[in-house]
Design a protein around this motif. Sequence first.
Motif, mmCIF file in Angstrom:
data_model
loop_
_atom_site.group_PDB
_atom_site.id
_atom_site.type_symbol
_atom_site.label_atom_id
_atom_site.label_comp_id
_atom_site.label_asym_id
_atom_site.label_seq_id
_atom_site.Cartn_x
_atom_site.Cartn_y
_atom_site.Cartn_z
ATOM 1 N N UNK A 40 0.839 -1.198 0.000
ATOM 2 C CA UNK A 40 0.000 0.000 0.000
ATOM 3 C C UNK A 40 0.877 1.254 0.000
ATOM 4 N N UNK A 41 0.537 2.218 -0.850
ATOM 5 C CA UNK A 41 1.273 3.482 -0.870
ATOM 6 C C UNK A 41 0.966 4.306 0.374
ATOM 7 N N UNK A 42 -0.270 4.229 0.802
ATOM 8 C CA UNK A 42 -0.725 4.934 2.007
ATOM 9 C C UNK A 42 -1.793 4.077 2.661
ATOM 10 N N UNK A 43 -2.267 4.483 3.817
ATOM 11 C CA UNK A 43 -3.263 3.683 4.519
ATOM 12 C C UNK A 43 -4.523 3.540 3.664
ATOM 13 N N UNK A 44 -4.980 2.296 3.507
ATOM 14 C CA UNK A 44 -6.201 2.007 2.758
ATOM 15 C C UNK A 44 -7.268 1.575 3.751
ATOM 16 N N UNK A 45 -8.347 2.339 3.893
ATOM 17 C CA UNK A 45 -9.381 1.998 4.882
ATOM 18 C C UNK A 45 -10.117 0.707 4.540
ATOM 19 N N UNK A 46 -10.796 0.172 5.513
ATOM 20 C CA UNK A 46 -11.653 -0.996 5.326
ATOM 21 C C UNK A 46 -12.772 -0.685 4.333
ATOM 22 N N UNK A 47 -13.201 -1.697 3.592
ATOM 23 C CA UNK A 47 -14.300 -1.600 2.620
ATOM 24 C C UNK A 47 -13.997 -0.595 1.508
ATOM 25 N N UNK A 48 -12.759 -0.589 1.046
ATOM 26 C CA UNK A 48 -12.336 0.305 -0.034
ATOM 27 C C UNK A 48 -12.000 -0.520 -1.275
ATOM 28 N N UNK A 49 -12.471 -0.063 -2.427
ATOM 29 C CA UNK A 49 -12.095 -0.700 -3.687
ATOM 30 C C UNK A 49 -10.698 -0.211 -4.054
ATOM 31 N N UNK A 54 -3.353 3.546 -5.392
ATOM 32 C CA UNK A 54 -3.254 3.241 -3.969
ATOM 33 C C UNK A 54 -2.118 2.280 -3.649
ATOM 34 N N UNK A 55 -1.523 1.670 -4.685
ATOM 35 C CA UNK A 55 -0.536 0.618 -4.446
ATOM 36 C C UNK A 55 0.733 0.860 -5.247
ATOM 37 N N UNK A 56 1.792 0.153 -4.871
ATOM 38 C CA UNK A 56 3.049 0.176 -5.618
ATOM 39 C C UNK A 56 3.727 -1.174 -5.420
ATOM 40 N N UNK A 87 0.237 1.895 5.363
ATOM 41 C CA UNK A 87 1.187 2.278 4.322
ATOM 42 C C UNK A 87 2.411 1.366 4.356
ATOM 43 N N UNK A 88 2.882 0.971 3.180
ATOM 44 C CA UNK A 88 4.056 0.110 2.998
ATOM 45 C C UNK A 88 3.836 -1.329 3.468
ATOM 46 N N UNK A 89 2.627 -1.654 3.822
ATOM 47 C CA UNK A 89 2.324 -3.020 4.258
ATOM 48 C C UNK A 89 2.014 -3.896 3.045
ATOM 49 N N UNK A 90 2.643 -5.080 2.932
ATOM 50 C CA UNK A 90 2.294 -6.003 1.852
ATOM 51 C C UNK A 90 0.807 -6.345 1.908
ATOM 52 N N UNK A 91 0.169 -6.418 0.756
ATOM 53 C CA UNK A 91 -1.267 -6.674 0.695
ATOM 54 C C UNK A 91 -1.483 -8.166 0.484
ATOM 55 N N UNK A 92 -2.046 -8.823 1.476
ATOM 56 C CA UNK A 92 -2.267 -10.266 1.431
ATOM 57 C C UNK A 92 -3.670 -10.580 0.917
ATOM 58 N N UNK A 93 -3.801 -11.697 0.219
ATOM 59 C CA UNK A 93 -5.079 -12.064 -0.397
ATOM 60 C C UNK A 93 -6.175 -12.288 0.632
#
Length: 219
Positions: A40-49, A54-56, A87-93
């Motif tokens: 995540x580039x920055x914090x992504x809130x819950x229930x967000x498309x 938003x990502x890198x 932010x900067x957290x790997x996005x897990x499935x």
Amino acid sequence: MKKLILIALVVSVILGFGVYSFAIDLEYRFNAETVSIVVALEKIPKSTIIQPNMITVKQFPAEALHELATGNPEDIIGRITLESIEANEPILSTRLIDSSQDNNGLSFSIPQDYRAITIQTDEVSGVAGYINIGDRVDILAVILSGTAVVSQTVEEYLEVVQVSANNSDDAEGQGTAVTVLVPDHDVLKVTYALSEGKYRLALRSVVDSAIDNPTSYSQ
């Protein structure tokens, strides 16, 4: 004097070993295999498309790769977050969900800027029960306007997302509840027509997507 020389030798050996170990560690880190991971580039809130901005993709040591992480942004874009992602957290499935997944609630399948409204129908207003999920319908209503009775098309080409039987012990109470998606700016108009007018649904052909905006009729 000999004792001081001995201590100096011991210290120099320890320091030399420390420097050597540090150099080896640096070389290992420099040469360590890395892999691409979507974060995540920055914090992504819950229930967000998740949108592309938003990502890198960043490089992580291969040994630190989580099995549920991905390096392909296409695996992430368009999915919905089940919880906040920092932010900067790997996005897990496991922290994402697809809007089309069968076991989702209805709210996951409602597009942005739409609302789901359920319309109670009977044999006549519900096209004799021939309306099914995925069909498109128009809402027609007869409304008292001043001293005139006006027949009008309230909304056109609405998608049906749910159909459920609503049976009662009374034969006259048998009917079907049809849930449709309505643009949010038309929700009040549709609610008024359903509350104040005599309404019915008109089933469209599968090849008819025209928006005609027909003129109201009164006599």
